[in-house]
Structure formats: C-alpha cells, structure tokens
Design a protein around this motif. Structure first.
Motif, PDB file in Angstrom:
ATOM      1  N   MET A 141       0.843  -1.199   0.000  1.00  0.00           N
ATOM      2  CA  MET A 141       0.000   0.000   0.000  1.00  0.00           C
ATOM      3  C   MET A 141       0.880   1.251   0.000  1.00  0.00           C
ATOM      4  O   MET A 141       1.894   1.309   0.689  1.00  0.00           O
ATOM      5  CB  MET A 141      -0.897   0.031   1.242  1.00  0.00           C
ATOM      6  CG  MET A 141      -1.839  -1.155   1.367  1.00  0.00           C
ATOM      7  SD  MET A 141      -3.047  -1.296   0.055  1.00  0.00           S
ATOM      8  CE  MET A 141      -4.138   0.014   0.491  1.00  0.00           C
ATOM      9  N   VAL A 142       0.463   2.253  -0.748  1.00  0.00           N
ATOM     10  CA  VAL A 142       1.164   3.536  -0.796  1.00  0.00           C
ATOM     11  C   VAL A 142       0.650   4.398   0.352  1.00  0.00           C
ATOM     12  O   VAL A 142      -0.563   4.580   0.495  1.00  0.00           O
ATOM     13  CB  VAL A 142       0.939   4.244  -2.150  1.00  0.00           C
ATOM     14  CG1 VAL A 142       1.548   5.642  -2.140  1.00  0.00           C
ATOM     15  CG2 VAL A 142       1.498   3.405  -3.289  1.00  0.00           C
ATOM     16  N   LEU A 143       1.557   4.917   1.153  1.00  0.00           N
ATOM     17  CA  LEU A 143       1.185   5.800   2.257  1.00  0.00           C
ATOM     18  C   LEU A 143       1.239   7.258   1.832  1.00  0.00           C
ATOM     19  O   LEU A 143       0.344   8.043   2.141  1.00  0.00           O
ATOM     20  CB  LEU A 143       2.101   5.564   3.454  1.00  0.00           C
ATOM     21  CG  LEU A 143       2.079   4.145   4.029  1.00  0.00           C
ATOM     22  CD1 LEU A 143       3.087   4.022   5.169  1.00  0.00           C
ATOM     23  CD2 LEU A 143       0.683   3.790   4.500  1.00  0.00           C
ATOM     24  N   SER A 144       2.316   7.649   1.151  1.00  0.00           N
ATOM     25  CA  SER A 144       2.445   9.021   0.663  1.00  0.00           C
ATOM     26  C   SER A 144       3.414   9.036  -0.507  1.00  0.00           C
ATOM     27  O   SER A 144       4.204   8.107  -0.678  1.00  0.00           O
ATOM     28  CB  SER A 144       2.941   9.951   1.771  1.00  0.00           C
ATOM     29  OG  SER A 144       4.240   9.574   2.181  1.00  0.00           O
ATOM     30  N   HIS A 145       3.340  10.092  -1.304  1.00  0.00           N
ATOM     31  CA  HIS A 145       4.241  10.267  -2.442  1.00  0.00           C
ATOM     32  C   HIS A 145       5.371  11.200  -2.035  1.00  0.00           C
ATOM     33  O   HIS A 145       5.113  12.343  -1.657  1.00  0.00           O
ATOM     34  CB  HIS A 145       3.481  10.831  -3.642  1.00  0.00           C
ATOM     35  CG  HIS A 145       2.632   9.815  -4.313  1.00  0.00           C
ATOM     36  ND1 HIS A 145       3.093   9.024  -5.335  1.00  0.00           N
ATOM     37  CD2 HIS A 145       1.360   9.426  -4.091  1.00  0.00           C
ATOM     38  CE1 HIS A 145       2.142   8.212  -5.728  1.00  0.00           C
ATOM     39  NE2 HIS A 145       1.069   8.428  -4.976  1.00  0.00           N
ATOM     40  N   LEU A 146       6.582  10.720  -2.143  1.00  0.00           N
ATOM     41  CA  LEU A 146       7.738  11.534  -1.792  1.00  0.00           C
ATOM     42  C   LEU A 146       8.050  12.545  -2.899  1.00  0.00           C
ATOM     43  O   LEU A 146       8.677  13.567  -2.633  1.00  0.00           O
ATOM     44  CB  LEU A 146       8.952  10.640  -1.521  1.00  0.00           C
ATOM     45  CG  LEU A 146       8.737   9.631  -0.385  1.00  0.00           C
ATOM     46  CD1 LEU A 146       9.959   8.732  -0.235  1.00  0.00           C
ATOM     47  CD2 LEU A 146       8.429  10.337   0.926  1.00  0.00           C
ATOM     48  N   LEU A 147       7.615  12.247  -4.119  1.00  0.00           N
ATOM     49  CA  LEU A 147       7.740  13.172  -5.246  1.00  0.00           C
ATOM     50  C   LEU A 147       6.323  13.497  -5.724  1.00  0.00           C
ATOM     51  O   LEU A 147       5.831  12.910  -6.681  1.00  0.00           O
ATOM     52  CB  LEU A 147       8.556  12.541  -6.380  1.00  0.00           C
ATOM     53  CG  LEU A 147       9.988  12.131  -6.036  1.00  0.00           C
ATOM     54  CD1 LEU A 147      10.618  11.359  -7.188  1.00  0.00           C
ATOM     55  CD2 LEU A 147      10.817  13.358  -5.688  1.00  0.00           C
ATOM     56  N   PRO A 148       5.650  14.426  -5.048  1.00  0.00           N
ATOM     57  CA  PRO A 148       4.230  14.682  -5.342  1.00  0.00           C
ATOM     58  C   PRO A 148       3.948  15.190  -6.751  1.00  0.00           C
ATOM     59  O   PRO A 148       2.824  15.106  -7.216  1.00  0.00           O
ATOM     60  CB  PRO A 148       3.815  15.713  -4.287  1.00  0.00           C
ATOM     61  CG  PRO A 148       5.081  16.283  -3.775  1.00  0.00           C
ATOM     62  CD  PRO A 148       6.156  15.262  -3.973  1.00  0.00           C
ATOM     63  N   ASP A 149       4.949  15.705  -7.453  1.00  0.00           N
ATOM     64  CA  ASP A 149       4.733  16.192  -8.819  1.00  0.00           C
ATOM     65  C   ASP A 149       5.016  15.136  -9.872  1.00  0.00           C
ATOM     66  O   ASP A 149       4.922  15.412 -11.068  1.00  0.00           O
ATOM     67  CB  ASP A 149       5.608  17.431  -9.086  1.00  0.00           C
ATOM     68  CG  ASP A 149       5.195  18.618  -8.226  1.00  0.00           C
ATOM     69  OD1 ASP A 149       4.000  18.698  -7.871  1.00  0.00           O
ATOM     70  OD2 ASP A 149       6.059  19.455  -7.920  1.00  0.00           O
ATOM     71  N   SER A 150       5.341  13.912  -9.448  1.00  0.00           N
ATOM     72  CA  SER A 150       5.631  12.855 -10.410  1.00  0.00           C
ATOM     73  C   SER A 150       4.351  12.351 -11.052  1.00  0.00           C
ATOM     74  O   SER A 150       3.269  12.460 -10.468  1.00  0.00           O
ATOM     75  CB  SER A 150       6.348  11.689  -9.713  1.00  0.00           C
ATOM     76  OG  SER A 150       5.451  11.020  -8.849  1.00  0.00           O
ATOM     77  N   PRO A 151       4.449  11.803 -12.264  1.00  0.00           N
ATOM     78  CA  PRO A 151       3.246  11.267 -12.916  1.00  0.00           C
ATOM     79  C   PRO A 151       2.543  10.201 -12.076  1.00  0.00           C
ATOM     80  O   PRO A 151       1.324  10.094 -12.103  1.00  0.00           O
ATOM     81  CB  PRO A 151       3.784  10.665 -14.215  1.00  0.00           C
ATOM     82  CG  PRO A 151       5.069  11.364 -14.468  1.00  0.00           C
ATOM     83  CD  PRO A 151       5.629  11.692 -13.111  1.00  0.00           C
ATOM     84  N   GLU A 152       3.293   9.426 -11.316  1.00  0.00           N
ATOM     85  CA  GLU A 152       2.699   8.378 -10.493  1.00  0.00           C
ATOM     86  C   GLU A 152       1.796   8.944  -9.409  1.00  0.00           C
ATOM     87  O   GLU A 152       0.900   8.272  -8.926  1.00  0.00           O
ATOM     88  CB  GLU A 152       3.785   7.502  -9.854  1.00  0.00           C
ATOM     89  CG  GLU A 152       4.539   6.648 -10.840  1.00  0.00           C
ATOM     90  CD  GLU A 152       5.585   7.414 -11.650  1.00  0.00           C
ATOM     91  OE1 GLU A 152       5.937   8.552 -11.272  1.00  0.00           O
ATOM     92  OE2 GLU A 152       6.014   6.881 -12.677  1.00  0.00           O
ATOM     93  N   ALA A 153       2.018  10.179  -9.021  1.00  0.00           N
ATOM     94  CA  ALA A 153       1.205  10.795  -7.971  1.00  0.00           C
ATOM     95  C   ALA A 153      -0.140  11.277  -8.498  1.00  0.00           C
ATOM     96  O   ALA A 153      -1.057  11.529  -7.726  1.00  0.00           O
ATOM     97  CB  ALA A 153       1.958  11.960  -7.326  1.00  0.00           C
ATOM     98  N   GLY A 154      -0.281  11.396  -9.822  1.00  0.00           N
ATOM     99  CA  GLY A 154      -1.523  11.876 -10.416  1.00  0.00           C
ATOM    100  C   GLY A 154      -2.294  10.759 -11.077  1.00  0.00           C
ATOM    101  O   GLY A 154      -1.803   9.646 -11.224  1.00  0.00           O
ATOM    102  N   ALA A 155      -3.515  11.022 -11.451  1.00  0.00           N
ATOM    103  CA  ALA A 155      -4.360  10.022 -12.100  1.00  0.00           C
ATOM    104  C   ALA A 155      -4.349  10.244 -13.603  1.00  0.00           C
ATOM    105  O   ALA A 155      -4.377  11.368 -14.064  1.00  0.00           O
ATOM    106  CB  ALA A 155      -5.785  10.113 -11.575  1.00  0.00           C
TER     107      ALA A 155
END
Length: 167
Positions: A141-155
C-alpha cells in the motif's frame, strides 16, 4: 518509435522539456524561450508526433478528486509462463489498474492499482486472483508520495462512476 524518426536535436529536447512540464504551453511561449518562431515549434512538434516521439497529451489530476483514495502496487506471480499478451488482456478488464508492466525478479508483473478505499482494493485484488494462471499476489500500500509532482502521484483516467459495479 517509428522507423521514420528524423534527427533529434537540442531544440527538440528543449521543446519536449517544455511540453512535459506543461503540455498547455503555447508554441509561441516555447519559441520565445528557445529562439524559434511559433511556426517552427509547431513544425517540430508535428514531426515529433508523426515519428512517435510524442505519443499524446494529457492532464494530470489529483486522484482523490476522482474518488481514488487508496493506492497500491501489486506483484503478480503466475503459474508457469504467462505470456505478456495474456497478462495485458487481464489488466485491461480492471479499470482500477492504472499501470501494469512485466518485470524481472521473482514476480512476473507489477500492477499499480487505485481504489476508493481498502475494501474496494480488496475486491479488486480478489478479482485479479480469480484468473486461473495467477498463483499469488503480494501487495504494498502507498502511504504518501515523496515526489508529489511525479506522474505516479496523479491520475491518468477517471474512476468509474460506481466502481463497485465493475466486477
């Protein structure tokens, strides 16, 4: 990429960097930044699209705004050798799977799954496990994104209106 790929130079690289940072940047803005006219930038973008360097333009959306509040990566272990083509068929049947790839190591594939909540994630996982050639799965499970601007952080796509109906 297409076999017709034209030479790729530093100006192309600068155009790609600008479009990857913000695909809505105008050709005029890009041209002003790199010393080309808007028309010259458009010609280069058209060529980059024709040759398959640019494969599309998209918007990145905050997943929680679309109803995806739970996220996980799932390692998939197959019985015998499951061809990538068969795995691709399976993952296309699950709208909650936002990315999937075959991998090296112990697992045969890695899935990126988004769900409304943990209960929905469990339902998705059970649906994946019903495939006859899937031997086991391991989820993280993902708890938080360490690179919030990465494509993986968005839908990259919108959740079904009622994803509980997708089974």
């Amino acid at each position: 990429m297409n076999s017709r790929t034209a030479p790729f130079d530093e100006l192309d690289r600068k155009i790609l960097t600008a479009l990857m940072a913000n695909a809505r940047t105008s050709f005029a803005e890009i041209g002003a930044a790199i010393g080309l006219s808007a028309t010259a930038v458009k010609r280069r973008v058209d060529r980059l699209r024709e040759t398959g360097v640019i494969t599309g333009f998209t918007a990145t959306v905050q997943p929680s705004a679309l109803g995806w509040r739970t996220e996980a990566y799932v390692e998939v272990y197959c019985e015998g050798a499951a061809p990538p083509r068969r795995l691709a068929e399976v993952v296309r049947n699950h709208p909650e799977i936002t990315a999937a790839m075959t991998v090296t190591g112990g697992a045969d594939a890695l899935l990126h799954v988004r769900a409304r909540d943990v209960e929905h994630f469990e339902e998705v996982l059970e649906r994946i496990r019903t495939e006859p050639f899937i031997r086991k799965t391991i989820s993280v499970m993902v708890l938080s994104h360490l690179l919030p601007d990465s494509p993986e952080a968005g839908a990259s796509h919108v959740a079904p209106v009622d994803a509980s109906d997708v089974r």
